[in-house]
Scaffold this motif. Structure first.
Motif, PDB file in Angstrom:
ATOM      1  N   PRO A   1       0.798  -1.239   0.000  1.00 44.53           N
ATOM      2  CA  PRO A   1       0.000   0.000   0.000  1.00 44.53           C
ATOM      3  C   PRO A   1       0.827   1.284   0.000  1.00 44.53           C
ATOM      4  CG  PRO A   1      -0.140  -1.116   2.120  1.00 44.53           C
ATOM      5  CD  PRO A   1       0.622  -2.029   1.210  1.00 44.53           C
ATOM      6  N   GLY A   2       2.089   1.227   0.376  1.00 41.93           N
ATOM      7  CA  GLY A   2       2.886   2.445   0.497  1.00 41.93           C
ATOM      8  C   GLY A   2       3.594   2.891  -0.760  1.00 41.93           C
ATOM      9  N   LYS A   3       3.351   2.252  -1.878  1.00 37.04           N
ATOM     10  CA  LYS A   3       4.053   2.594  -3.129  1.00 37.04           C
ATOM     11  C   LYS A   3       3.357   3.790  -3.784  1.00 37.04           C
ATOM     12  CE  LYS A   3       7.191   1.169  -6.219  1.00 37.04           C
ATOM     13  NZ  LYS A   3       8.590   1.087  -5.981  1.00 37.04           N
ATOM     14  N   SER A   4       3.872   4.982  -3.532  1.00 39.23           N
ATOM     15  CA  SER A   4       3.219   6.216  -3.980  1.00 39.23           C
ATOM     16  C   SER A   4       3.066   6.287  -5.494  1.00 39.23           C
ATOM     17  CB  SER A   4       4.008   7.435  -3.494  1.00 39.23           C
ATOM     18  OG  SER A   4       3.994   7.482  -2.079  1.00 39.23           O
TER      19      SER A   4
ATOM     20  N   ILE B   1      -1.773   9.419  -0.462  1.00 39.03           N
ATOM     21  CA  ILE B   1      -0.346   9.577  -0.781  1.00 39.03           C
ATOM     22  C   ILE B   1       0.240  10.697   0.068  1.00 39.03           C
ATOM     23  CG2 ILE B   1       1.328  10.285  -2.536  1.00 39.03           C
ATOM     24  CD1 ILE B   1      -0.596   9.066  -4.654  1.00 39.03           C
ATOM     25  N   ILE B   2      -0.427  11.843   0.090  1.00 32.90           N
ATOM     26  CA  ILE B   2       0.087  13.012   0.806  1.00 32.90           C
ATOM     27  C   ILE B   2       0.204  12.716   2.306  1.00 32.90           C
ATOM     28  CG2 ILE B   2      -0.428  15.413   1.433  1.00 32.90           C
ATOM     29  CD1 ILE B   2      -1.681  15.612  -1.477  1.00 32.90           C
ATOM     30  N   ALA B   3      -0.739  11.942   2.845  1.00 35.89           N
ATOM     31  CA  ALA B   3      -0.698  11.594   4.274  1.00 35.89           C
ATOM     32  C   ALA B   3       0.505  10.715   4.603  1.00 35.89           C
ATOM     33  CB  ALA B   3      -1.992  10.890   4.676  1.00 35.89           C
ATOM     34  N   THR B   4       0.856   9.795   3.701  1.00 33.79           N
ATOM     35  CA  THR B   4       1.948   8.853   3.989  1.00 33.79           C
ATOM     36  C   THR B   4       3.281   9.274   3.376  1.00 33.79           C
ATOM     37  OG1 THR B   4       1.342   7.493   2.092  1.00 33.79           O
ATOM     38  CG2 THR B   4       0.402   6.872   4.226  1.00 33.79           C
ATOM     39  N   ASP B   5       3.235  10.105   2.333  1.00 37.65           N
ATOM     40  CA  ASP B   5       4.455  10.497   1.631  1.00 37.65           C
ATOM     41  C   ASP B   5       4.343  11.973   1.240  1.00 37.65           C
ATOM     42  OD1 ASP B   5       6.781  10.590   0.156  1.00 37.65           O
ATOM     43  OD2 ASP B   5       6.181   9.075  -1.314  1.00 37.65           O
ATOM     44  N   PRO B   6       4.421  12.884   2.239  1.00 42.03           N
ATOM     45  CA  PRO B   6       4.173  14.301   1.963  1.00 42.03           C
ATOM     46  C   PRO B   6       5.142  14.929   0.962  1.00 42.03           C
ATOM     47  CG  PRO B   6       4.812  13.954   4.270  1.00 42.03           C
ATOM     48  CD  PRO B   6       4.698  12.608   3.640  1.00 42.03           C
TER      49      PRO B   6
ATOM     50  N   PHE C   1       5.947  13.625  -1.887  1.00 41.34           N
ATOM     51  CA  PHE C   1       5.623  13.176  -3.244  1.00 41.34           C
ATOM     52  C   PHE C   1       4.865  14.303  -3.950  1.00 41.34           C
ATOM     53  CE2 PHE C   1       3.431  10.708  -6.541  1.00 41.34           C
ATOM     54  CZ  PHE C   1       4.486   9.964  -7.045  1.00 41.34           C
ATOM     55  N   ALA C   2       5.623  15.189  -4.588  1.00 40.25           N
ATOM     56  CA  ALA C   2       5.080  16.423  -5.188  1.00 40.25           C
ATOM     57  C   ALA C   2       4.012  16.186  -6.257  1.00 40.25           C
ATOM     58  CB  ALA C   2       6.220  17.268  -5.748  1.00 40.25           C
ATOM     59  N   PRO C   3       4.139  15.177  -7.134  1.00 36.79           N
ATOM     60  CA  PRO C   3       3.112  15.021  -8.173  1.00 36.79           C
ATOM     61  C   PRO C   3       1.698  14.879  -7.616  1.00 36.79           C
ATOM     62  CG  PRO C   3       5.013  13.651  -8.687  1.00 36.79           C
ATOM     63  CD  PRO C   3       5.234  14.220  -7.304  1.00 36.79           C
ATOM     64  N   ALA C   4       1.563  14.234  -6.461  1.00 35.48           N
ATOM     65  CA  ALA C   4       0.227  14.065  -5.866  1.00 35.48           C
ATOM     66  C   ALA C   4      -0.334  15.416  -5.442  1.00 35.48           C
ATOM     67  CB  ALA C   4       0.292  13.106  -4.674  1.00 35.48           C
ATOM     68  N   GLN C   5       0.516  16.246  -4.841  1.00 36.89           N
ATOM     69  CA  GLN C   5       0.061  17.577  -4.413  1.00 36.89           C
ATOM     70  C   GLN C   5      -0.306  18.428  -5.629  1.00 36.89           C
ATOM     71  OE1 GLN C   5       3.164  19.083  -1.864  1.00 36.89           O
ATOM     72  NE2 GLN C   5       2.712  17.599  -0.262  1.00 36.89           N
ATOM     73  N   GLU C   6       0.497  18.326  -6.687  1.00 31.05           N
ATOM     74  CA  GLU C   6       0.240  19.113  -7.896  1.00 31.05           C
ATOM     75  C   GLU C   6      -1.069  18.708  -8.550  1.00 31.05           C
ATOM     76  OE1 GLU C   6       3.765  18.480 -10.239  1.00 31.05           O
ATOM     77  OE2 GLU C   6       5.036  19.404  -8.700  1.00 31.05           O
ATOM     78  N   LEU C   7      -1.324  17.401  -8.649  1.00 29.27           N
ATOM     79  CA  LEU C   7      -2.567  16.938  -9.272  1.00 29.27           C
ATOM     80  C   LEU C   7      -3.775  17.332  -8.419  1.00 29.27           C
ATOM     81  CD1 LEU C   7      -3.957  15.482 -11.595  1.00 29.27           C
ATOM     82  CD2 LEU C   7      -3.524  13.302 -10.427  1.00 29.27           C
ATOM     83  N   LEU C   8      -3.643  17.166  -7.117  1.00 25.71           N
ATOM     84  CA  LEU C   8      -4.752  17.512  -6.219  1.00 25.71           C
ATOM     85  C   LEU C   8      -5.063  19.017  -6.302  1.00 25.71           C
ATOM     86  CD1 LEU C   8      -6.727  16.281  -4.223  1.00 25.71           C
ATOM     87  CD2 LEU C   8      -5.076  16.730  -2.410  1.00 25.71           C
ATOM     88  N   ALA C   9      -4.033  19.826  -6.470  1.00 27.39           N
ATOM     89  CA  ALA C   9      -4.221  21.283  -6.552  1.00 27.39           C
ATOM     90  C   ALA C   9      -5.016  21.673  -7.811  1.00 27.39           C
ATOM     91  CB  ALA C   9      -2.869  21.990  -6.560  1.00 27.39           C
ATOM     92  N   GLN C  10      -5.043  20.817  -8.817  1.00 24.93           N
ATOM     93  CA  GLN C  10      -5.778  21.103 -10.059  1.00 24.93           C
ATOM     94  C   GLN C  10      -7.283  20.835  -9.924  1.00 24.93           C
ATOM     95  OE1 GLN C  10      -4.036  19.029 -13.388  1.00 24.93           O
ATOM     96  NE2 GLN C  10      -1.965  19.613 -12.804  1.00 24.93           N
ATOM     97  N   PHE C  11      -7.665  20.137  -8.857  1.00 31.07           N
ATOM     98  CA  PHE C  11      -9.083  19.807  -8.686  1.00 31.07           C
ATOM     99  C   PHE C  11      -9.850  21.052  -8.272  1.00 31.07           C
ATOM    100  CE2 PHE C  11      -8.991  14.967  -7.678  1.00 31.07           C
ATOM    101  CZ  PHE C  11      -8.176  14.764  -8.777  1.00 31.07           C
ATOM    102  N   ASP C  12     -11.061  21.172  -8.760  1.00 33.37           N
ATOM    103  CA  ASP C  12     -11.956  22.250  -8.311  1.00 33.37           C
ATOM    104  C   ASP C  12     -12.753  21.715  -7.132  1.00 33.37           C
ATOM    105  OD1 ASP C  12     -11.141  23.946 -10.384  1.00 33.37           O
ATOM    106  OD2 ASP C  12     -12.584  23.021 -11.773  1.00 33.37           O
ATOM    107  N   LEU C  13     -12.203  21.895  -5.960  1.00 36.84           N
ATOM    108  CA  LEU C  13     -12.848  21.335  -4.761  1.00 36.84           C
ATOM    109  C   LEU C  13     -13.861  22.291  -4.182  1.00 36.84           C
ATOM    110  CD1 LEU C  13      -9.668  19.788  -3.120  1.00 36.84           C
ATOM    111  CD2 LEU C  13     -11.335  18.663  -4.566  1.00 36.84           C
TER     112      LEU C  13
END
Length: 186
Positions: free
Chosen positions: A138-141, A167-172, A174-186
């Protein structure tokens, strides 16, 4: 030739292959292949050398020989790689599915099926292999990020968001996850 001779020749083949000395590796793999007993590993090594030399037909023949001895995830993945290189993408996709059915952690097959899943527009079919892998590791980001990317492409953003937040919770870092999440219109 004894079993010990087989093991020594196989190990030397692997070492020389790892060092990039293809001719020496090929010699030792051939010695191992001609030893007592029938083992798939020397043929897998010889197939890897053939792929590196661009000898795809020979590589496919060697993977097939190893496959007849012991059909396993490595033989399916190897044949899949050759088929992919030859442009036979649907055949390759099926072979990678077979490899992952035998070993969900075969990274060659997993990365290849993700690539082909995007190319062939078979994203739905690659969700299960990604989820199977993550159920074991499960930890493979990078794998979780691939799953999130597929979910985004399938317009399942809420599910993708869950994966990215994990991903961000376990591997803060890991920049690609933050970048993709930032593109979401939440």
């Amino acid at each position: 030739m004894s079993h010990l001779d087989y093991e020594i020749n196989k190990e030397l083949g692997e070492c020389y292959l790892f060092m990039g000395e293809l001719d020496k590796a090929e010699d030792y793999y051939k010695k191992a292949a001609s030893s007592n007993g029938i083992h798939p590993d020397p043929y897998l090594g010889l197939a890897t050398i053939a792929v590196q030399r661009g000898e795809l037909e020979n590589a496919l023949s060697l993977y097939s020989k190893a496959h007849r001895i012991d059909a396993n995830d490595k033989t399916f993945a190897g044949m899949g790689l050759v088929k992919m290189e030859q442009g036979q993408k649907d055949d390759a996709f099926s072979l990678f599915q077979e490899a992952l059915a035998r070993n969900p952690e075969n990274m060659v097959a997993l990365l290849s099926i993700v690539r082909l899943g995007h190319e062939l527009e078979k994203l739905e079919q690659i969700l299960a292999p990604l989820e199977n892998y993550l159920s074991i590791t499960p930890g493979k980001s990078e794998v979780r990020y691939s799953l999130a990317g597929c979910l985004v492409c399938l317009d399942r953003k809420a599910e993708a968001q869950v994966q990215l937040e994990q991903i961000i919770a376990t591997d803060p870092d890991f920049a690609p996850a933050q970048e993709l999440l930032a593109q979401f219109d939440l």
